[in-house]
Scaffold this motif. Structure first.
Motif, PDB file in Angstrom:
ATOM      1  N   ARG A 199       0.849  -1.185   0.000  1.00 16.63           N
ATOM      2  CA  ARG A 199       0.000   0.000   0.000  1.00 16.63           C
ATOM      3  C   ARG A 199       0.885   1.235   0.000  1.00 16.63           C
ATOM      4  O   ARG A 199       1.799   1.356   0.819  1.00 16.63           O
ATOM      5  CB  ARG A 199      -0.901   0.003   1.239  1.00 16.63           C
ATOM      6  CG  ARG A 199      -1.826   1.220   1.328  1.00 16.63           C
ATOM      7  CD  ARG A 199      -2.940   0.951   2.335  1.00 16.63           C
ATOM      8  NE  ARG A 199      -2.445   0.732   3.671  1.00 16.63           N
ATOM      9  CZ  ARG A 199      -2.275   1.690   4.592  1.00 16.63           C
ATOM     10  NH1 ARG A 199      -2.558   2.945   4.292  1.00 16.63           N
ATOM     11  NH2 ARG A 199      -1.845   1.402   5.801  1.00 16.63           N
ATOM     12  N   VAL A 200       0.655   2.159  -0.919  1.00 18.15           N
ATOM     13  CA  VAL A 200       1.464   3.376  -1.012  1.00 18.15           C
ATOM     14  C   VAL A 200       1.055   4.331   0.108  1.00 18.15           C
ATOM     15  O   VAL A 200      -0.117   4.672   0.264  1.00 18.15           O
ATOM     16  CB  VAL A 200       1.301   4.050  -2.381  1.00 18.15           C
ATOM     17  CG1 VAL A 200       2.076   5.366  -2.431  1.00 18.15           C
ATOM     18  CG2 VAL A 200       1.771   3.108  -3.494  1.00 18.15           C
ATOM     19  N   VAL A 201       2.031   4.744   0.901  1.00 22.25           N
ATOM     20  CA  VAL A 201       1.798   5.608   2.063  1.00 22.25           C
ATOM     21  C   VAL A 201       2.728   6.806   1.962  1.00 22.25           C
ATOM     22  O   VAL A 201       3.932   6.641   1.719  1.00 22.25           O
ATOM     23  CB  VAL A 201       2.062   4.856   3.383  1.00 22.25           C
ATOM     24  CG1 VAL A 201       1.885   5.789   4.569  1.00 22.25           C
ATOM     25  CG2 VAL A 201       1.136   3.654   3.515  1.00 22.25           C
ATOM     26  N   ARG A 202       2.190   7.997   2.164  1.00 23.95           N
ATOM     27  CA  ARG A 202       3.041   9.195   2.161  1.00 23.95           C
ATOM     28  C   ARG A 202       3.134   9.741   3.589  1.00 23.95           C
ATOM     29  O   ARG A 202       3.488   9.023   4.503  1.00 23.95           O
ATOM     30  CB  ARG A 202       2.513  10.207   1.152  1.00 23.95           C
ATOM     31  CG  ARG A 202       2.548   9.623  -0.279  1.00 23.95           C
ATOM     32  CD  ARG A 202       2.018  10.567  -1.312  1.00 23.95           C
ATOM     33  NE  ARG A 202       2.971  11.623  -1.634  1.00 23.95           N
ATOM     34  CZ  ARG A 202       2.742  12.567  -2.509  1.00 23.95           C
ATOM     35  NH1 ARG A 202       1.589  12.607  -3.161  1.00 23.95           N
ATOM     36  NH2 ARG A 202       3.639  13.493  -2.757  1.00 23.95           N
ATOM     37  N   TRP A 203       2.855  10.991   3.807  1.00 23.06           N
ATOM     38  CA  TRP A 203       2.941  11.584   5.139  1.00 23.06           C
ATOM     39  C   TRP A 203       2.054  12.811   5.177  1.00 23.06           C
ATOM     40  O   TRP A 203       1.627  13.330   4.147  1.00 23.06           O
ATOM     41  CB  TRP A 203       4.388  11.967   5.466  1.00 23.06           C
ATOM     42  CG  TRP A 203       4.993  12.909   4.474  1.00 23.06           C
ATOM     43  CD1 TRP A 203       4.885  14.276   4.452  1.00 23.06           C
ATOM     44  CD2 TRP A 203       5.782  12.556   3.320  1.00 23.06           C
ATOM     45  NE1 TRP A 203       5.552  14.790   3.373  1.00 23.06           N
ATOM     46  CE2 TRP A 203       6.111  13.766   2.662  1.00 23.06           C
ATOM     47  CE3 TRP A 203       6.239  11.345   2.801  1.00 23.06           C
ATOM     48  CZ2 TRP A 203       6.874  13.785   1.515  1.00 23.06           C
ATOM     49  CZ3 TRP A 203       7.000  11.366   1.648  1.00 23.06           C
ATOM     50  CH2 TRP A 203       7.319  12.570   1.011  1.00 23.06           C
ATOM     51  N   SER A 204       1.770  13.307   6.371  1.00 20.68           N
ATOM     52  CA  SER A 204       0.988  14.535   6.508  1.00 20.68           C
ATOM     53  C   SER A 204       1.780  15.650   7.181  1.00 20.68           C
ATOM     54  O   SER A 204       1.416  16.817   7.058  1.00 20.68           O
ATOM     55  CB  SER A 204      -0.304  14.260   7.292  1.00 20.68           C
ATOM     56  OG  SER A 204      -0.014  13.755   8.575  1.00 20.68           O
ATOM     57  N   VAL A 205       2.846  15.292   7.906  1.00 19.63           N
ATOM     58  CA  VAL A 205       3.707  16.290   8.555  1.00 19.63           C
ATOM     59  C   VAL A 205       5.149  16.008   8.149  1.00 19.63           C
ATOM     60  O   VAL A 205       5.686  14.942   8.438  1.00 19.63           O
ATOM     61  CB  VAL A 205       3.576  16.248  10.090  1.00 19.63           C
ATOM     62  CG1 VAL A 205       4.529  17.276  10.722  1.00 19.63           C
ATOM     63  CG2 VAL A 205       2.145  16.506  10.533  1.00 19.63           C
ATOM     64  N   ASP A 206       5.753  16.947   7.452  1.00 17.06           N
ATOM     65  CA  ASP A 206       7.142  16.819   7.012  1.00 17.06           C
ATOM     66  C   ASP A 206       8.017  17.682   7.903  1.00 17.06           C
ATOM     67  O   ASP A 206       7.931  18.917   7.880  1.00 17.06           O
ATOM     68  CB  ASP A 206       7.263  17.266   5.552  1.00 17.06           C
ATOM     69  CG  ASP A 206       8.662  17.045   4.984  1.00 17.06           C
ATOM     70  OD1 ASP A 206       9.562  16.639   5.743  1.00 17.06           O
ATOM     71  OD2 ASP A 206       8.842  17.285   3.773  1.00 17.06           O
ATOM     72  N   THR A 207       8.876  17.052   8.693  1.00 18.46           N
ATOM     73  CA  THR A 207       9.743  17.810   9.605  1.00 18.46           C
ATOM     74  C   THR A 207      10.902  18.474   8.877  1.00 18.46           C
ATOM     75  O   THR A 207      11.559  19.354   9.433  1.00 18.46           O
ATOM     76  CB  THR A 207      10.334  16.887  10.684  1.00 18.46           C
ATOM     77  OG1 THR A 207      11.149  15.888  10.054  1.00 18.46           O
ATOM     78  CG2 THR A 207       9.228  16.235  11.498  1.00 18.46           C
ATOM     79  N   GLU A 208      11.186  18.046   7.652  1.00 22.81           N
ATOM     80  CA  GLU A 208      12.358  18.524   6.900  1.00 22.81           C
ATOM     81  C   GLU A 208      13.620  18.429   7.749  1.00 22.81           C
ATOM     82  O   GLU A 208      14.505  19.287   7.692  1.00 22.81           O
ATOM     83  CB  GLU A 208      12.135  19.945   6.394  1.00 22.81           C
ATOM     84  CG  GLU A 208      10.983  20.047   5.392  1.00 22.81           C
ATOM     85  CD  GLU A 208      10.885  21.395   4.705  1.00 22.81           C
ATOM     86  OE1 GLU A 208      11.567  22.335   5.156  1.00 22.81           O
ATOM     87  OE2 GLU A 208      10.145  21.495   3.714  1.00 22.81           O
TER      88      GLU A 208
END
Length: 267
Positions: A199-208
């Motif tokens: 399952r392709v999963v991304r993110w909602s909070v990118d800490t960079e």
């Protein structure tokens, strides 16, 4: 960001894929160059090291010791989900800082998701096993961190399949999730992931966090942006992973103070 020399499944010679990947690459590189120039005017470089370390590279040959007994002596293991769950996730490992990430997570009773590079999982199977032994998930992040949409279907398949093999050979369960490097996906990539049960999963909070940010800024980003159901993107395999480790206690305690438990999402 400099290109990596492909290993493992590699990148095949092929005619351009429909939609002009060569043209997309040029546009993307120009965009990334533009953002880099803008960032140079806004960020003060650290006293030592590169201004923007390549977020695909290991932190150093030998990790700087970040975690100490004093750092963890106030660790609170209570983890009540009054408002919802927040998933802490780590990309680009396993690498030299992974053991210290695991030490902090264990002290605070946190289970996380580690999206692993296949080439690193193959090189450090002991760390794959340590992740799983800690109750965490070892998932797929591709073999060597390419822009997946630059590859044809066969090359995408090799990236994902070889990573699954590296992780399972280390003794971990077969991955069920795939996080595309750079969040770079399309219909071709999605189809290949589904064909392998991913399952392709991304993110909602990118800490960079890979950009060389301070621990306080990394923590502030999470606490400002994370709500119920958030997927927080961090890294255990980059040059700035020491700062991420330093930020973890503030992230965990801050989320829990807001009634958000640090736990794996269901499904």
């Amino acid at each position: 960001m400099r290109a990596k020399t492909a290993t493992g499944p590699g990148r095949p010679r092929r005619p351009a894929r429909r939609g002009g990947p060569g043209r997309r690459r040029r546009r993307r590189h120009l965009t990334e160059l533009g953002f880099g120039v803008l960032a140079l005017t806004a960020v003060i470089p650290p006293a030592k090291g590169a201004l923007f370390p390549d977020h695909r590279d290991a932190g150093t040959a030998h990790a700087r010791t970040v975690v100490s007994s004093a750092m963890l002596e106030q660790a609170d293991t209570s983890n009540v989900c009054r408002r919802g769950r927040v998933a802490l996730t780590f990309d680009d490992g396993p690498d030299v800082y992974t053991p210290q990430v695991l030490r902090v997570l264990r002290a605070y009773n946190v289970h996380a998701v580690f999206y692993m590079s296949g080439e690193k999982a193959a090189a450090r199977p002991d760390l794959v096993r340590a992740v799983v032994a800690g109750g965490h998930l070892a998932e797929n992040h591709g073999w060597d961190h390419p822009h997946m949409t630059d590859l044809d279907a066969a090359a995408v398949h090799r990236q994902l399949a070889a990573t699954n093999i590296a992780i399972t050979r280390a003794g971990a369960p077969r991955p069920t999730r795939f996080r595309p490097p750079f969040g770079d996906t399309d219909d071709v990539v999605n189809r290949q992931a589904r064909a392998l049960g991913l399952r392709v999963v991304r993110w909602s909070v990118d800490t960079e966090d890979w950009r060389g940010r301070r621990p306080a800024d990394i923590a502030a980003t999470v606490l400002d942006k994370a709500g119920p159901g958030a997927e927080v993107l961090m890294h255990d395999g980059v040059a700035n992973s020491a700062a991420t480790i330093e930020a973890l206690p503030a992230i965990i305690t801050g989320l829990r103070a807001r009634g958000l438990c640090t736990a794996l999402h269901q499904g």
